[in-house]
Structures are given as structure tokens and as C-alpha cells.
Design an enzyme around this catalytic site. Structure first.
Site, PDB file in Angstrom:
ATOM      1  N   VAL A 297      45.523  -7.348 -64.710  1.00  0.00           N
ATOM      2  CA  VAL A 297      44.525  -8.164 -64.003  1.00  0.00           C
ATOM      3  C   VAL A 297      45.281  -9.033 -62.998  1.00  0.00           C
ATOM      4  CG1 VAL A 297      42.714  -9.905 -64.248  1.00  0.00           C
ATOM      5  CG2 VAL A 297      43.037  -8.158 -66.021  1.00  0.00           C
TER       6      VAL A 297
ATOM      7  N   ARG B 195      52.944 -17.944 -67.063  1.00  0.00           N
ATOM      8  CA  ARG B 195      54.062 -18.598 -66.362  1.00  0.00           C
ATOM      9  C   ARG B 195      53.698 -19.001 -64.929  1.00  0.00           C
ATOM     10  NH1 ARG B 195      57.160 -14.926 -69.796  1.00  0.00           N
ATOM     11  NH2 ARG B 195      58.593 -16.171 -71.063  1.00  0.00           N
TER      12      ARG B 195
ATOM     13  N   HIS C  62      44.314 -11.988 -70.521  1.00  0.00           N
ATOM     14  CA  HIS C  62      44.014 -11.938 -71.962  1.00  0.00           C
ATOM     15  C   HIS C  62      42.521 -11.630 -72.180  1.00  0.00           C
ATOM     16  CE1 HIS C  62      47.444 -14.998 -71.889  1.00  0.00           C
ATOM     17  NE2 HIS C  62      47.943 -14.019 -72.592  1.00  0.00           N
TER      18      HIS C  62
ATOM     19  N   GLY D 185      48.816  -5.356 -72.472  1.00  0.00           N
ATOM     20  CA  GLY D 185      48.592  -5.270 -71.030  1.00  0.00           C
ATOM     21  C   GLY D 185      49.672  -4.452 -70.336  1.00  0.00           C
TER      22      GLY D 185
ATOM     23  N   SER E  11      49.611 -14.522 -65.021  1.00  0.00           N
ATOM     24  CA  SER E  11      50.582 -14.751 -66.098  1.00  0.00           C
ATOM     25  C   SER E  11      50.537 -16.224 -66.479  1.00  0.00           C
ATOM     26  CB  SER E  11      51.990 -14.406 -65.587  1.00  0.00           C
ATOM     27  OG  SER E  11      52.971 -14.998 -66.416  1.00  0.00           O
TER      28      SER E  11
HETATM   29  P1  AMP Z   1      51.317 -13.004 -73.423  1.00  0.00           P
HETATM   30  O1  AMP Z   1      50.423 -14.079 -73.947  1.00  0.00           O
HETATM   31  O2  AMP Z   1      51.864 -13.273 -72.051  1.00  0.00           O
HETATM   32  O3  AMP Z   1      52.365 -12.551 -74.427  1.00  0.00           O
HETATM   33  O4  AMP Z   1      50.384 -11.736 -73.225  1.00  0.00           O
HETATM   34  C1  AMP Z   1      49.599 -11.224 -74.280  1.00  0.00           C
HETATM   35  C2  AMP Z   1      49.094  -9.879 -73.866  1.00  0.00           C
HETATM   36  O5  AMP Z   1      48.327 -10.004 -72.660  1.00  0.00           O
HETATM   37  C3  AMP Z   1      50.231  -8.872 -73.555  1.00  0.00           C
HETATM   38  O6  AMP Z   1      49.845  -7.601 -74.053  1.00  0.00           O
HETATM   39  C4  AMP Z   1      50.283  -8.889 -72.063  1.00  0.00           C
HETATM   40  O7  AMP Z   1      50.773  -7.682 -71.518  1.00  0.00           O
HETATM   41  C5  AMP Z   1      48.817  -9.072 -71.708  1.00  0.00           C
HETATM   42  N1  AMP Z   1      48.681  -9.619 -70.361  1.00  0.00           N
HETATM   43  C6  AMP Z   1      49.273 -10.733 -69.866  1.00  0.00           C
HETATM   44  N2  AMP Z   1      48.951 -10.903 -68.572  1.00  0.00           N
HETATM   45  C7  AMP Z   1      48.151  -9.850 -68.238  1.00  0.00           C
HETATM   46  C8  AMP Z   1      47.481  -9.455 -67.046  1.00  0.00           C
HETATM   47  N3  AMP Z   1      47.582 -10.147 -65.916  1.00  0.00           N
HETATM   48  N4  AMP Z   1      46.733  -8.331 -67.070  1.00  0.00           N
HETATM   49  C9  AMP Z   1      46.627  -7.604 -68.222  1.00  0.00           C
HETATM   50  N5  AMP Z   1      47.223  -7.936 -69.373  1.00  0.00           N
HETATM   51  C10 AMP Z   1      47.969  -9.047 -69.391  1.00  0.00           C
END
Ligand code: AMP
Length: 280
Positions: free
Chosen positions: A173, A184, A34, A144, A182
Site C-alpha cells: 500500500v 518509520r 496494516h 505485506g 511504513s
Molecule cells: P510491521 O508492523 O512494519 O512489522 O508490518 C507488519 C506487516 O504489515 C508486515 O507483514 C509488513 O510487510 C506489512 N506492511 C507494512 N507496511 C505495508 C504496506 N505499506 N503495504 C502492505 N503491507 C505492509
């Protein structure tokens, strides 16, 4: 940094902010993935808005909504150290009042891979992203590449519905051992975390085989699968080698390909992907 919980205040506050405006939508439990999206946004945009909303619509009945990590206080602390002007932190009732009834179905490639394994998932994603884009009206929204299919679905929605926001994609990343970061990953025990490294190793194997001239996708998928099952706690959901523009499965890699995997590590389902470029 303003912390705003209502749509009305959010719209009013943003009217006073300089443009261009960038939006980074998240579900919280913020990590370096993020952070990277926010960094890119703060380079491009004069105002950066981050939304934190665990969107119930994108979770299926047997998925991990109740278990999804929530760390609002530490998320807000992390954001204070970044170039963020607005944190939009709405409640589920603010976003989906009782009489809410719209659902956006992007169709096509939203029905394969994650869409097939998680029916309704992308309807939930498209609906919340469309709603956030309507409320915040950003010039740019950042997503991402870790969620490559999500990027494609959102790009398609924005194109089909003539939404003016430009969708900008940020590379995945990873932790030093290759595991895509992640929220998770927090659910993994120490030994599951060790096993989880096999996900990126399987993608790297696909990259290596392709770079050695192997085009046959069945062979590459089988090799990846054997590697995945060579470590404990793993259960493969899918391996896909598809055309990056529309996620049509490929028999042979004659041009670019997107290799995507979904793997259960114990009870935690993780996804990752890698792009293979045309002929070496
Ligand atoms: P989330 O909170 O998991 O819904 O992710 C929010 C945003 O962050 C989404 O656009 C994801 O694709 C991006 N994102 C999550 N993990 C990563 C990562 N490791 N590298 C790049 N972007 C990420």
C-alpha cells in the site's frame, strides 16, 4: 474485540472462536498498510487476530528499537473500527522469559539484502513468527509484499518446518505519491519526506527501463542510483535485482525479477521493491 496480553488467555480464547482463523502480525504504529492486511484477512477468515509486538530480537544493537514508534492506545482504537476479534499484545517478558534460548535460522536467502545489512534480523523475525504461529495456530497468516524478503524467509521456514499455516501475501500500500507506507515514515521531517519519494521513483525507473527492453542489471542499478543521489538526504544501502524465488542476483533480466532497494533518508532507513514481469 478482546485485548489479551498473556499466551495462556490467548490460547484459551481462540479455542472458542470459529475457524478459519487469520493472523496479522504487526509491530504496531498501525497504518493503511496494516489495515489492508486486516481487510484481506477479514474477507477470508471468520476470526481475525492481530498481534502487536515490537520484537527486540529482530533489531540490531545500533538500530532503532528504542526509537520505534509506539502508539498502543491509538492502535487499539483503530482496530476497534475494523473486523478484528482479538488483539494479542504481549510484553517482551511474556514472549521471551529469562530462560528463552531458541533461535530459528532459515539460512540461504535470509543472509542476503536485509539479512546482510542487518545481521541477525531474520533470525529474530523467524523466531517471533514461528512462536506466534505456535501460540495462535492460524489457518492463514498475512504478510505485506513491501517486505518481500521477509515473505520469502517466512514461506521457507513454514515449508521447511511443515508448519500448517498458509502464508498469504498482500500487495504494498502506497501514499498517493508512491512512497510505500511504513511506520518509520513517521520519523521523516517534511523535507526528508519529499526526498523519500525518490525511492518509488527509482523503482519506477527500473520498471520503465525494463519495459523499454533494457535487460542489463548493472545499467538499471546505476540509473537508479544516480536518481537516488540526485535528491538531498539520501544514502543508498543496496539496490538488488534478483530472481524472485531465491534472491540470486541477476546480470540480465531474462525472466521475472525482484528489484529491491534500501535507502537511508537522513537517519531513517526505508525499504521498498517492485516485481518486473517477463519480457515485454
Ligand atoms: P510491521 O508492523 O512494519 O512489522 O508490518 C507488519 C506487516 O504489515 C508486515 O507483514 C509488513 O510487510 C506489512 N506492511 C507494512 N507496511 C505495508 C504496506 N505499506 N503495504 C502492505 N503491507 C505492509
Amino acid at each position: 474485540m478482546e485485548i489479551i496480553t498473556t499466551i495462556k488467555q490467548c490460547v484459551e480464547y481462540l479455542e472458542t472462536c470459529p475457524r478459519p482463523l487469520g493472523l496479522v502480525p504487526t509491530m504496531g504504529a498501525l497504518h493503511n498498510g496494516h489495515k489492508e492486511l486486516i481487510k484481506v484477512a477479514s474477507k477470508n477468515d471468520s476470526t481475525v487476530a492481530v498481534s502487536i509486538f515490537v520484537n527486540p530480537l529482530q533489531f540490531g544493537p545500533n538500530e532503532d528499537l528504542d526509537n520505534y514508534p509506539s502508539q498502543i492506545d491509538s492502535d487499539v482504537e483503530k482496530l476497534k473500527n475494523l473486523s478484528v476479534n482479538l488483539v494479542f499484545l504481549p510484553s517482551p517478558e511474556e514472549i521471551y522469559p529469562d530462560n528463552f534460548s531458541t533461535s530459528i535460522n532459515v539460512g540461504g536467502m535470509s543472509n542476503v539484502l536485509e539479512g546482510k545489512s542487518r545481521p541477525g534480523h531474520f533470525n529474530g523475525v523467524a523466531t517471533i513468527v514461528c512462536k506466534l504461529l505456535s501460540i495462535i495456530n492460524p489457518n492463514h497468516a498475512y504478510f505485506g509484499e513491501k517486505d518481500a524478503q521477509q515473505c520469502l524467509v517466512i514461506e521457507k521456514m513454514v515449508s521447511d518446518l511443515n508448519i500448517k499455516t498458509a502464508i498469504l501475501k498482500v500487495p504494498t500500500v502506497r501514499d498517493p505519491d508512491g512512497l510505500a507506507i511504513s511506520s518509520r515514515n513517521l520519523h521523516l521531517s517534511k523535507s526528508e519526506r519529499d526526498s523519500a519519494t525518490v525511492i518509488y521513483k527509482s523503482l519506477s525507473l527500473a520498471y520503465k527501463l525494463h519495459s523499454e527492453g533494457i535487460k542489463n542489471t548493472d545499467f538499471i542499478k546505476k540509473s537508479m542510483s544516480e536518481l537516488i543521489y540526485s535528491v538531498p538526504f539520501t544514502k543508498q544501502d543496496y539496490i538488488s535485482i534478483a530472481k524472485p524465488s531465491n534472491l540470486e542476483e541477476l546480470d540480465s533480466i531474462d525472466c521475472e525479477a525482484l528489484v529491491s532497494v534500501a535507502v537511508f533518508i537522513g537517519k531513517t532507513r526505508l525499504i521498498d521493491n517492485i516485481y518486473l514481469k517477463s519480457a515485454y
